[in-house]
Design an enzyme around this catalytic site. Structure first.
Site, PDB file in Angstrom:
ATOM      1  N   ILE A  17       0.848  -1.201   0.000  1.00 26.97           N
ATOM      2  CA  ILE A  17       0.000   0.000   0.000  1.00 26.97           C
ATOM      3  C   ILE A  17       0.883   1.250   0.000  1.00 26.97           C
ATOM      4  CG2 ILE A  17      -1.889   1.196   1.176  1.00 26.97           C
ATOM      5  CD1 ILE A  17      -2.506  -1.549   2.578  1.00 26.97           C
ATOM      6  N   ASP A  70      15.040   1.146  10.338  1.00 27.52           N
ATOM      7  CA  ASP A  70      14.124   0.303  11.105  1.00 27.52           C
ATOM      8  C   ASP A  70      13.426   1.193  12.130  1.00 27.52           C
ATOM      9  OD1 ASP A  70      13.034  -1.497  13.053  1.00 27.52           O
ATOM     10  OD2 ASP A  70      14.322  -3.051  12.187  1.00 27.52           O
ATOM     11  N   LYS A  96       2.285  -7.645   9.360  1.00 27.17           N
ATOM     12  CA  LYS A  96       0.833  -7.695   9.090  1.00 27.17           C
ATOM     13  C   LYS A  96       0.232  -9.092   8.929  1.00 27.17           C
ATOM     14  CE  LYS A  96       1.071  -7.554   4.087  1.00 27.17           C
ATOM     15  NZ  LYS A  96       0.500  -7.124   2.842  1.00 27.17           N
ATOM     16  N   SER A 136      -6.948  -0.708  10.628  1.00 26.51           N
ATOM     17  CA  SER A 136      -7.548  -1.839   9.918  1.00 26.51           C
ATOM     18  C   SER A 136      -8.937  -2.121  10.453  1.00 26.51           C
ATOM     19  CB  SER A 136      -6.656  -3.064  10.161  1.00 26.51           C
ATOM     20  OG  SER A 136      -7.305  -4.236   9.724  1.00 26.51           O
ATOM     21  N   TYR A 161      -1.766  -9.403  15.958  1.00 20.69           N
ATOM     22  CA  TYR A 161      -1.727  -8.361  14.922  1.00 20.69           C
ATOM     23  C   TYR A 161      -2.873  -7.364  15.138  1.00 20.69           C
ATOM     24  CZ  TYR A 161      -2.657  -5.887  10.624  1.00 20.69           C
ATOM     25  OH  TYR A 161      -2.928  -4.876   9.728  1.00 20.69           O
ATOM     26  N   LYS A 165      -2.867  -3.238  16.358  1.00 17.80           N
ATOM     27  CA  LYS A 165      -3.492  -2.113  15.635  1.00 17.80           C
ATOM     28  C   LYS A 165      -4.442  -1.371  16.580  1.00 17.80           C
ATOM     29  CE  LYS A 165      -1.452  -2.198  11.960  1.00 17.80           C
ATOM     30  NZ  LYS A 165      -0.887  -1.080  11.242  1.00 17.80           N
ATOM     31  N   ASN A 191     -10.611  -4.454   3.000  1.00 23.08           N
ATOM     32  CA  ASN A 191      -9.720  -5.474   2.415  1.00 23.08           C
ATOM     33  C   ASN A 191      -9.033  -4.941   1.154  1.00 23.08           C
ATOM     34  OD1 ASN A 191     -11.508  -7.030   4.254  1.00 23.08           O
ATOM     35  ND2 ASN A 191     -10.355  -8.756   3.451  1.00 23.08           N
ATOM     36  N   ASN A 211      -3.873 -14.206   1.899  1.00 18.09           N
ATOM     37  CA  ASN A 211      -5.125 -13.520   1.575  1.00 18.09           C
ATOM     38  C   ASN A 211      -5.740 -14.041   0.285  1.00 18.09           C
ATOM     39  OD1 ASN A 211      -3.288 -11.000   2.940  1.00 18.09           O
ATOM     40  ND2 ASN A 211      -5.265 -11.491   3.807  1.00 18.09           N
ATOM     41  N   TYR A 230     -12.450 -21.341   2.581  1.00 16.55           N
ATOM     42  CA  TYR A 230     -12.548 -21.637   4.019  1.00 16.55           C
ATOM     43  C   TYR A 230     -13.985 -21.532   4.521  1.00 16.55           C
ATOM     44  CZ  TYR A 230      -7.458 -20.984   3.919  1.00 16.55           C
ATOM     45  OH  TYR A 230      -6.123 -21.064   3.646  1.00 16.55           O
TER      46      TYR A 230
HETATM   47  P1  NAD Z   1       3.543  -4.506   3.546  1.00 15.92           P
HETATM   48  O1  NAD Z   1       4.166  -5.585   4.374  1.00 15.92           O
HETATM   49  O2  NAD Z   1       3.541  -4.682   2.075  1.00 15.92           O
HETATM   50  O3  NAD Z   1       4.237  -3.102   3.888  1.00 15.92           O
HETATM   51  C1  NAD Z   1       4.776  -2.814   5.150  1.00 15.92           C
HETATM   52  C2  NAD Z   1       6.185  -2.276   4.939  1.00 15.92           C
HETATM   53  O4  NAD Z   1       6.752  -1.974   6.220  1.00 15.92           O
HETATM   54  C3  NAD Z   1       7.108  -3.298   4.275  1.00 15.92           C
HETATM   55  O5  NAD Z   1       7.754  -2.718   3.161  1.00 15.92           O
HETATM   56  C4  NAD Z   1       8.115  -3.665   5.356  1.00 15.92           C
HETATM   57  O6  NAD Z   1       9.410  -3.938   4.825  1.00 15.92           O
HETATM   58  C5  NAD Z   1       8.095  -2.414   6.237  1.00 15.92           C
HETATM   59  N1  NAD Z   1       8.476  -2.667   7.624  1.00 15.92           N
HETATM   60  C6  NAD Z   1       8.089  -3.710   8.417  1.00 15.92           C
HETATM   61  N2  NAD Z   1       8.704  -3.606   9.612  1.00 15.92           N
HETATM   62  C7  NAD Z   1       9.444  -2.470   9.576  1.00 15.92           C
HETATM   63  C8  NAD Z   1      10.319  -1.850  10.502  1.00 15.92           C
HETATM   64  N3  NAD Z   1      10.551  -2.376  11.731  1.00 15.92           N
HETATM   65  N4  NAD Z   1      10.945  -0.694  10.150  1.00 15.92           N
HETATM   66  C9  NAD Z   1      10.746  -0.167   8.907  1.00 15.92           C
HETATM   67  N5  NAD Z   1       9.954  -0.734   7.984  1.00 15.92           N
HETATM   68  C10 NAD Z   1       9.305  -1.874   8.318  1.00 15.92           C
HETATM   69  O7  NAD Z   1       2.078  -4.287   4.091  1.00 15.92           O
HETATM   70  P2  NAD Z   1       0.870  -3.456   3.471  1.00 15.92           P
HETATM   71  O8  NAD Z   1      -0.154  -4.414   3.055  1.00 15.92           O
HETATM   72  O9  NAD Z   1       1.376  -2.450   2.540  1.00 15.92           O
HETATM   73  O10 NAD Z   1       0.333  -2.761   4.799  1.00 15.92           O
HETATM   74  C11 NAD Z   1       0.697  -1.431   5.141  1.00 15.92           C
HETATM   75  C12 NAD Z   1      -0.007  -1.056   6.413  1.00 15.92           C
HETATM   76  O11 NAD Z   1      -1.415  -1.196   6.232  1.00 15.92           O
HETATM   77  C13 NAD Z   1       0.350  -1.891   7.626  1.00 15.92           C
HETATM   78  O12 NAD Z   1       0.418  -1.042   8.743  1.00 15.92           O
HETATM   79  C14 NAD Z   1      -0.826  -2.842   7.761  1.00 15.92           C
HETATM   80  O13 NAD Z   1      -1.004  -3.242   9.087  1.00 15.92           O
HETATM   81  C15 NAD Z   1      -1.954  -1.965   7.297  1.00 15.92           C
HETATM   82  N6  NAD Z   1      -3.109  -2.728   6.770  1.00 15.92           N
HETATM   83  C16 NAD Z   1      -2.910  -3.600   5.748  1.00 15.92           C
HETATM   84  C17 NAD Z   1      -3.980  -4.330   5.253  1.00 15.92           C
HETATM   85  C18 NAD Z   1      -3.803  -5.346   4.157  1.00 15.92           C
HETATM   86  O14 NAD Z   1      -4.659  -6.217   4.012  1.00 15.92           O
HETATM   87  N7  NAD Z   1      -2.746  -5.266   3.354  1.00 15.92           N
HETATM   88  C19 NAD Z   1      -5.254  -4.140   5.811  1.00 15.92           C
HETATM   89  C20 NAD Z   1      -5.407  -3.219   6.834  1.00 15.92           C
HETATM   90  C21 NAD Z   1      -4.319  -2.513   7.315  1.00 15.92           C
HETATM   91  C1  WQD Z   2     -11.045 -12.963   2.781  1.00 16.38           C
HETATM   92  C2  WQD Z   2     -12.090 -14.070   2.696  1.00 16.38           C
HETATM   93  C3  WQD Z   2     -11.521 -16.003   4.017  1.00 16.38           C
HETATM   94  C4  WQD Z   2      -7.961 -17.102   1.697  1.00 16.38           C
HETATM   95  C5  WQD Z   2      -7.139 -10.264   6.555  1.00 16.38           C
HETATM   96  C6  WQD Z   2      -6.706  -9.889   7.940  1.00 16.38           C
HETATM   97  C7  WQD Z   2      -7.075  -8.475   8.248  1.00 16.38           C
HETATM   98  C8  WQD Z   2      -6.602  -7.515   7.161  1.00 16.38           C
HETATM   99  C9  WQD Z   2      -6.861  -8.002   5.774  1.00 16.38           C
HETATM  100  C10 WQD Z   2      -4.693  -6.255   7.845  1.00 16.38           C
HETATM  101  C11 WQD Z   2     -12.379 -14.736   4.038  1.00 16.38           C
HETATM  102  C12 WQD Z   2     -11.521 -16.351   2.543  1.00 16.38           C
HETATM  103  C13 WQD Z   2      -9.090 -16.474   2.184  1.00 16.38           C
HETATM  104  C14 WQD Z   2      -8.079 -18.378   1.116  1.00 16.38           C
HETATM  105  C15 WQD Z   2     -10.457 -18.289   1.498  1.00 16.38           C
HETATM  106  N1  WQD Z   2      -5.207  -7.252   7.242  1.00 16.38           N
HETATM  107  N2  WQD Z   2     -10.318 -17.054   2.077  1.00 16.38           N
HETATM  108  N3  WQD Z   2      -9.321 -18.914   1.031  1.00 16.38           N
HETATM  109  O1  WQD Z   2      -9.359 -12.473   6.580  1.00 16.38           O
HETATM  110  O2  WQD Z   2     -10.842 -10.607   5.741  1.00 16.38           O
HETATM  111  O3  WQD Z   2      -8.541 -10.111   6.446  1.00 16.38           O
HETATM  112  O4  WQD Z   2      -6.503  -9.369   5.622  1.00 16.38           O
HETATM  113  O5  WQD Z   2      -5.162  -5.499   8.621  1.00 16.38           O
HETATM  114  O6  WQD Z   2      -6.529  -8.180   9.489  1.00 16.38           O
HETATM  115  O7  WQD Z   2      -7.324 -10.757   8.863  1.00 16.38           O
HETATM  116  O8  WQD Z   2      -8.878 -11.332   4.347  1.00 16.38           O
HETATM  117  O9  WQD Z   2      -8.185 -12.124   2.136  1.00 16.38           O
HETATM  118  O10 WQD Z   2      -7.499 -13.458   4.161  1.00 16.38           O
HETATM  119  O11 WQD Z   2      -9.891 -13.438   3.449  1.00 16.38           O
HETATM  120  O12 WQD Z   2     -11.526 -18.835   1.397  1.00 16.38           O
HETATM  121  O13 WQD Z   2      -7.088 -19.000   0.702  1.00 16.38           O
HETATM  122  O14 WQD Z   2     -11.559 -15.127   1.859  1.00 16.38           O
HETATM  123  O15 WQD Z   2     -12.030 -17.041   4.774  1.00 16.38           O
HETATM  124  O16 WQD Z   2     -13.731 -15.070   4.053  1.00 16.38           O
HETATM  125  P1  WQD Z   2      -9.500 -11.219   5.851  1.00 16.38           P
HETATM  126  P2  WQD Z   2      -8.515 -12.610   3.480  1.00 16.38           P
END
Ligand code: NAD
Ligand code: WQD
Length: 368
Positions: A17, A70, A96, A136, A161, A165, A191, A211, A230
């Protein structure tokens, strides 16, 4: 609106992101400085920027500064704040993976909670009081009512996790209450899925994707045999889990809107979602249509900790941030598929993807 004259620190800006948000920031003329420890980002050599940021520069024709830092190391953080004067911090850096957080809780609390506290301390020491925080929908835990609004109950998280958050949101709220100089916006993502429309920047999961969308994409491209769905006994129209998938570019734009509409003081929370839920089977169908590929799947047991349904009421962000998700599930699937096809191994072994044939950019010259 323009970001001209403003410098933004993006922690974790080499992540999924983060990189897409850096691209959108550059597009509206913000200066951007990324820090990342590369624990979840690919860098071809220590002499170069992370591959995703090289691609951001190629797409935007703009420069992004990168420092390997870091966030749990206060000296490293300090050195970056000494070098630049930041107007705002977008804080993505975190660990994450839900399952991994159960196995390694201390790692998750150290990076996600302690790392954030250290960052806030360094910000305060340098007079930087504005932050956009990556929260999140996971902070809602098991929903008691749908859609989820910012007022819905939080804190009922089932894994470290999610708890990390939630804890950080509590810390940010207390901090803003303690001193009116702070203005912090917490964005609760639903998501995030999809990729940049070019297909050059996207999600690059390490190993087996946790995911749904990246897993489906790897089945479609032939890297994995079939998807495990699932559970088909949830209280949902087709029995499979329902989620509010949001295109990562819409999400990235949400961060820009949060900066443009940031209040002078206090702690604000916004849901970023589309407000519409799709079941696992609906996502499979949408991906089949977008890719023209079959997606073999089998129904297996529920995944522990999963909930039946989650989707957002995003009306607060619609109104106060003038933000709407504009991309639909077909866009999400098409862009994921374009990224997956162009980058079957993610960012690794893929420099030819951006510049097929004769490329004017010598990768050795694209140095930090
Ligand atoms: P990502 O893992 O792709 O990006 C996170 C980045 O942070 C990575 O590049 C990693 O190298 C860096 N990082 C980790 N630990 C670090 C540290 N100690 N110091 C410096 N850098 C560090 O994840 P993302 O999907 O891009 O998520 C970004 C943010 O969004 C996170 O805070 C995550 O919790 C939040 N978020 C993600 C999702 C999702 O589904 N992807 C959903 C909700 C919230
Ligand atoms: C979506 C749907 C699964 C994989 C997670 C984290 C959440 C957030 C986003 C950061 C669900 C189903 C999944 C598979 C499946 N991250 N599924 N087969 O669980 O909503 O959220 O990612 O903040 O904290 O928990 O996302 O993409 O894993 O699942 O059937 O191989 O797909 O059961 O219904 P989720 P997901």
């Amino acid at each position: 609106m323009s970001g001209k004259g403003q410098t933004i620190l993006v922690t974790g800006g080499a992540g999924y992101i983060g990189a897409l948000t850096v691209l959108e920031l550059l597009n509206v003329d913000f200066e951007v400085v990324v820090i990342d420890n590369l624990s979840n980002a690919y860098q071809a050599s220590s002499q170069q920027k992370p591959e995703c940021l090289l691609r951001v520069e190629e797409l935007t024709k703009k420069h992004v500064a990168f420092h390997s830092v870091d966030i749990t190391n206060k000296e490293e953080l300090n050195s970056v704040f000494q070098k630049y004067k930041f107007d705002n911090v977008i804080h993505f850096a975190a660990l994450k993976a839900v399952g991994e957080s159960v196995a390694k809780p201390l790692d998750y609390y150290k990076v996600n909670v302690t790392g954030t506290i250290l960052l806030l301390e360094v910000m305060r020491e340098h007079g930087v009081y504005r932050m956009i925080y990556s929260s999140s929908a996971t902070v809602y835990g098991l929903p008691d009512k749908l859609p989820l609004t910012e007022e819905s109950r939080t804190g009922n998280c089932t894994n470290p996790y999610g708890k990390s958050k939630y804890m950080v949101e509590q810390i940010l709220q207390d901090l803003c209450f303690s001193n009116k100089a702070w203005s912090i916006t917490s964005l609760r993502y639903f998501n995030p899925v999809g990729a940049h429309a070019s297909g050059n920047i996207g999600e690059d999961p390490n190993g087996v994707p946790n995911n749904l969308m990246p897993y489906i994409a790897q089945v479609a491209v032939g890297k994995r045999e079939k998807l495990s769905v699932y559970g088909k006994d949830y209280d949902t129209p087709d029995g499979t889990g329902v989620r509010d998938y949001i295109h990562v570019t819409d999400l990235a734009v949400g961060h820009l809107q949060a900066i443009f509409h940031q209040k002078p003081s206090g702690f604000q929370i916004y849901n970023l979602g589309t407000g519409r839920g799709y079941s696992v089977l609906e996502v499979i169908e949408a991906f089949k249509a977008a890719s023209g590929k079959d997606i073999p799947y089998e129904i297996v047991d529920r995944r522990p900790g999963d909930i039946a349904t989650s989707y957002a009421d995003a009306s607060r962000a619609n109104k106060e941030l003038a933000w709407h998700a504009s991309r639909n599930i077909d866009d999400m699937c098409k862009d994921t598929w374009r990224w997956q096809q162009k980058n079957p191994d993610g960012y690794k072994n893929s420099s030819s993807v951006i510049c097929p044939g004769a490329c004017s950019l010598d990768s050795k010259k694209r140095a930090v």
